[in-house]
Scaffold this motif. Structure first.
Motif, PDB file in Angstrom:
ATOM      1  N   UNK A 264       0.830  -1.193   0.000  1.00  0.00           N
ATOM      2  CA  UNK A 264       0.000   0.000   0.000  1.00  0.00           C
ATOM      3  C   UNK A 264       0.870   1.251   0.000  1.00  0.00           C
ATOM      4  N   UNK A 265       0.372   2.304  -0.608  1.00  0.00           N
ATOM      5  CA  UNK A 265       1.110   3.565  -0.610  1.00  0.00           C
ATOM      6  C   UNK A 265       0.999   4.229   0.756  1.00  0.00           C
ATOM      7  N   UNK A 266       2.080   4.796   1.221  1.00  0.00           N
ATOM      8  CA  UNK A 266       2.091   5.442   2.543  1.00  0.00           C
ATOM      9  C   UNK A 266       2.152   6.959   2.459  1.00  0.00           C
ATOM     10  N   UNK A 267       2.417   7.479   1.265  1.00  0.00           N
ATOM     11  CA  UNK A 267       2.520   8.933   1.098  1.00  0.00           C
ATOM     12  C   UNK A 267       2.229   9.281  -0.353  1.00  0.00           C
ATOM     13  N   UNK A 268       1.748  10.491  -0.611  1.00  0.00           N
ATOM     14  CA  UNK A 268       1.485  10.886  -1.997  1.00  0.00           C
ATOM     15  C   UNK A 268       2.787  11.048  -2.773  1.00  0.00           C
ATOM     16  N   UNK A 269       2.678  10.894  -4.077  1.00  0.00           N
ATOM     17  CA  UNK A 269       3.847  11.070  -4.931  1.00  0.00           C
ATOM     18  C   UNK A 269       3.397  11.691  -6.238  1.00  0.00           C
ATOM     19  N   UNK A 270       4.109  12.703  -6.687  1.00  0.00           N
ATOM     20  CA  UNK A 270       3.811  13.330  -7.972  1.00  0.00           C
ATOM     21  C   UNK A 270       5.057  13.292  -8.842  1.00  0.00           C
ATOM     22  N   UNK A 271       4.888  12.815 -10.048  1.00  0.00           N
ATOM     23  CA  UNK A 271       6.012  12.701 -10.983  1.00  0.00           C
ATOM     24  C   UNK A 271       5.669  13.443 -12.261  1.00  0.00           C
ATOM     25  N   UNK A 272       6.489  14.402 -12.624  1.00  0.00           N
ATOM     26  CA  UNK A 272       6.306  15.184 -13.848  1.00  0.00           C
ATOM     27  C   UNK A 272       7.430  14.837 -14.817  1.00  0.00           C
ATOM     28  N   UNK A 273       7.053  14.397 -15.998  1.00  0.00           N
ATOM     29  CA  UNK A 273       8.029  13.950 -16.988  1.00  0.00           C
ATOM     30  C   UNK A 273       7.910  14.837 -18.226  1.00  0.00           C
ATOM     31  N   UNK A 274       8.951  15.614 -18.556  1.00  0.00           N
ATOM     32  CA  UNK A 274       8.900  16.444 -19.764  1.00  0.00           C
ATOM     33  C   UNK A 274       8.757  15.577 -21.011  1.00  0.00           C
ATOM     34  N   UNK A 275       7.958  16.032 -21.951  1.00  0.00           N
ATOM     35  CA  UNK A 275       7.778  15.291 -23.192  1.00  0.00           C
ATOM     36  C   UNK A 275       7.271  16.276 -24.237  1.00  0.00           C
ATOM     37  N   UNK A 276       7.848  16.200 -25.430  1.00  0.00           N
ATOM     38  CA  UNK A 276       7.449  17.110 -26.504  1.00  0.00           C
ATOM     39  C   UNK A 276       6.145  16.606 -27.120  1.00  0.00           C
ATOM     40  N   UNK A 277       5.029  17.019 -26.533  1.00  0.00           N
ATOM     41  CA  UNK A 277       3.727  16.570 -27.012  1.00  0.00           C
ATOM     42  C   UNK A 277       2.705  17.678 -26.836  1.00  0.00           C
ATOM     43  N   UNK A 278       1.695  17.680 -27.693  1.00  0.00           N
ATOM     44  CA  UNK A 278       0.670  18.711 -27.638  1.00  0.00           C
ATOM     45  C   UNK A 278      -0.220  18.559 -26.412  1.00  0.00           C
ATOM     46  N   UNK A 279      -0.365  17.341 -25.927  1.00  0.00           N
ATOM     47  CA  UNK A 279      -1.222  17.053 -24.790  1.00  0.00           C
ATOM     48  C   UNK A 279      -0.410  16.484 -23.631  1.00  0.00           C
ATOM     49  N   UNK A 280      -0.800  16.830 -22.435  1.00  0.00           N
ATOM     50  CA  UNK A 280      -0.230  16.202 -21.247  1.00  0.00           C
ATOM     51  C   UNK A 280      -1.069  14.972 -20.914  1.00  0.00           C
ATOM     52  N   UNK A 281      -0.406  13.850 -20.658  1.00  0.00           N
ATOM     53  CA  UNK A 281      -1.077  12.617 -20.273  1.00  0.00           C
ATOM     54  C   UNK A 281      -0.987  12.479 -18.757  1.00  0.00           C
ATOM     55  N   UNK A 282      -2.134  12.274 -18.109  1.00  0.00           N
ATOM     56  CA  UNK A 282      -2.183  12.291 -16.656  1.00  0.00           C
ATOM     57  C   UNK A 282      -2.825  11.019 -16.121  1.00  0.00           C
ATOM     58  N   UNK A 283      -2.206  10.426 -15.101  1.00  0.00           N
ATOM     59  CA  UNK A 283      -2.783   9.314 -14.354  1.00  0.00           C
ATOM     60  C   UNK A 283      -2.718   9.645 -12.869  1.00  0.00           C
ATOM     61  N   UNK A 284      -3.795   9.345 -12.158  1.00  0.00           N
ATOM     62  CA  UNK A 284      -3.862   9.505 -10.704  1.00  0.00           C
ATOM     63  C   UNK A 284      -4.383   8.192 -10.138  1.00  0.00           C
ATOM     64  N   UNK A 285      -3.719   7.603  -9.140  1.00  0.00           N
ATOM     65  CA  UNK A 285      -4.250   6.354  -8.624  1.00  0.00           C
ATOM     66  C   UNK A 285      -3.402   5.712  -7.541  1.00  0.00           C
ATOM     67  N   UNK A 286      -3.769   4.467  -7.249  1.00  0.00           N
ATOM     68  CA  UNK A 286      -3.117   3.681  -6.200  1.00  0.00           C
ATOM     69  C   UNK A 286      -3.546   2.225  -6.369  1.00  0.00           C
ATOM     70  N   UNK A 287      -2.945   1.281  -5.614  1.00  0.00           N
ATOM     71  CA  UNK A 287      -3.431  -0.097  -5.649  1.00  0.00           C
ATOM     72  C   UNK A 287      -4.901  -0.146  -5.231  1.00  0.00           C
ATOM     73  N   UNK A 288      -5.678  -0.975  -5.917  1.00  0.00           N
ATOM     74  CA  UNK A 288      -7.107  -1.049  -5.666  1.00  0.00           C
ATOM     75  C   UNK A 288      -7.518  -2.220  -4.799  1.00  0.00           C
TER      76      UNK A 288
END
Length: 452
Positions: A264-288
């Protein structure tokens, strides 16, 4: 899946007929028994069409791949279709058959055979007419492919280059980077988070395929699901023939080593990855949650309200309709033998990503805290229960349901009681289930795209 599927013209016709031929009904009788070799069989006899569909599953998915050889399950399954080796008592077919000979044999039978691997299981599927004269030959040929694959070295060298090129191409897309980063952040060292790379492919050879196959693909660990116009005695004969050429099973068929659970996750984590793209792809989640969890029905209904119901979901209403931050947004669980990920996913302009993430988190937190309204829950039930017959209106769809019952150890009357169990869920049940499974304050957020 890296295998190439070959579908004969009459198999396509049978598929089309299957979509309209089954009588959709509440009762779906399923029989279950064990064979002397330890294999487990599930049978749903359907006599509306002269078709036989079967799926043979083994605990040989990618969750059992060694990390340095991630992808081994998928490529091994794909190579099963590339040829069979010489063997005694080969029946009506030559001693050895390459990929072309196998394709011609399946076309002559008007049948379709496929091998594939998911994160949990390696699956073999067969579709054929149920006429014993044809189905007998089809099952015998499938038995040869399952039990006597040749794993030709020259074909693997070619396949490795092809798959490597496909991976290299996928790596140029932001969606690939987002999916990989999300999986690694949510699953950590668990095999669910492993992906094949050019490096892991380089460590896979045909010797590794053979060794893995002989270890994991044995009769005593088989789960066979059969749907079609066959009786139980016929199904028993089919099962014995299908498994007759598998490698000798180990003494006592000892249980495979357990796969660790997902932490299980014990703390939030945010990861930003630079990418040359017109749209930003975003996922938010955790083990279900695991598929065997008793909260499954409540979570399914709740997710429809949150983000699984398309234009009627809260996420779409708040993030897309009212604020125009994305064209589409969804949420979903992926339960399995382990707690597959819950995720919210969307694309947006890079300059809107922070606002879209903030609003998505707020919608999720509010839903987890309050649950659905009675009106929302009724709408979800009406849609899911109303669409349930469409999950059973063909041989192939029914086979998928029976195979899941077999794989996850669900009750034999699972399909018969599905509607009643959905109807029994209350808004309080949904609220409590989401509170038990999700912690919005601890989730992973991955944003890929734009100069960050």
């Amino acid at each position: 899946m890296f295998a190439t599927k070959k579908i004969a013209p009459c198999a396509l016709l049978a598929t089309a007929m299957g979509l309209f031929g089954l009588n959709v009904q509440a009762a779906v009788p399923i029989q279950h028994w064990a064979l002397p070799n330890g294999a487990q069989v599930w049978l749903s006899s359907v006599d509306t069409l002269p078709i036989l569909d079967l799926q043979l599953d083994f605990d040989a998915g990618s969750r059992r791949d060694p990390a340095p050889q991630a992808g081994l399950a998928s490529v091994t399954a794909g190579m099963v279709e590339k040829g069979v080796r010489a063997a005694p008592d080969s029946g009506p077919y030559p001693q050895a058959m390459d990929q072309n000979a196998l394709g011609e044999a399946w076309a002559d039978l008007g049948a379709n055979f496929d091998a594939s691997a998911s994160s949990e299981r390696t699956s073999f599927t067969l579709r054929t007419l149920s006429d014993p004269a044809l189905s007998g030959k089809a099952v015998a040929l499938a038995a040869r492919q399952i039990g006597e694959p040749s794993f030709p070295e020259d074909i693997w060298q070619r396949e490795r280059e092809r798959i490597g090129a496909a991976i290299k191409e996928a790596n140029t897309k932001p969606a690939t980077a987002a999916s990989r980063a999300f999986g690694q952040a949510v699953y950590g060292n668990h095999p669910y988070g492993q992906e094949a790379t050019e490096a892991t492919l380089a460590r896979i050879d045909t010797a590794a395929m053979r060794a893995r196959y002989e270890q994991l693909t044995v009769p005593c660990r088989a789960r066979l699901s059969i749907v079609g116009n066959v009786t139980r005695p016929q199904a028993e004969s089919i099962a014995m023939t299908l498994l007759s050429r598998l490698p000798a099973q180990p003494a006592g068929c000892a249980a495979l080593p357990p796969v660790p659970e997902i932490a299980a996750l014990t703390a939030p984590k945010e990861e930003r990855i630079p990418f040359d793209s017109a749209q930003a792809h975003v996922f938010i989640g955790e083990p279900g949650y695991r598929r065997s969890d008793p909260d499954h029905f409540a979570l399914t209904l709740g997710n429809y309200v949150l983000g699984g119901g398309g234009f009627v979901s809260r996420l779409t209403d708040q993030v897309r309709e009212k604020r125009g931050l994305t064209y589409s947004i969804y949420s979903g669980f992926s339960p399995g033998l382990h707690a597959g990920a819950f995720r919210i996913g969307f694309q947006t302009r890079p300059d809107q990503a922070a606002e879209a993430v903030k609003m998505s988190r707020e919608v999720l937190a509010k839903f987890v805290a309050e649950g659905p309204t009675e009106i929302e829950l009724k709408a979800a039930k009406d849609n899911l229960i109303g669409g349930f017959p469409l999950l059973l209106d063909s041989n192939r769809k029914l086979l998928g349901n029976v195979a899941n019952i077999a794989w996850y150890g669900l009750p034999l009357d699972y399909l018969d009681t599905w509607t009643a169990r959905m109807n029994a869920v209350t808004a309080a049940d949904v609220k409590a289930a989401f509170a038990r499974k999700l912690q919005p304050e601890r989730m992973v957020t991955v944003i890929v795209g734009g100069a960050q």
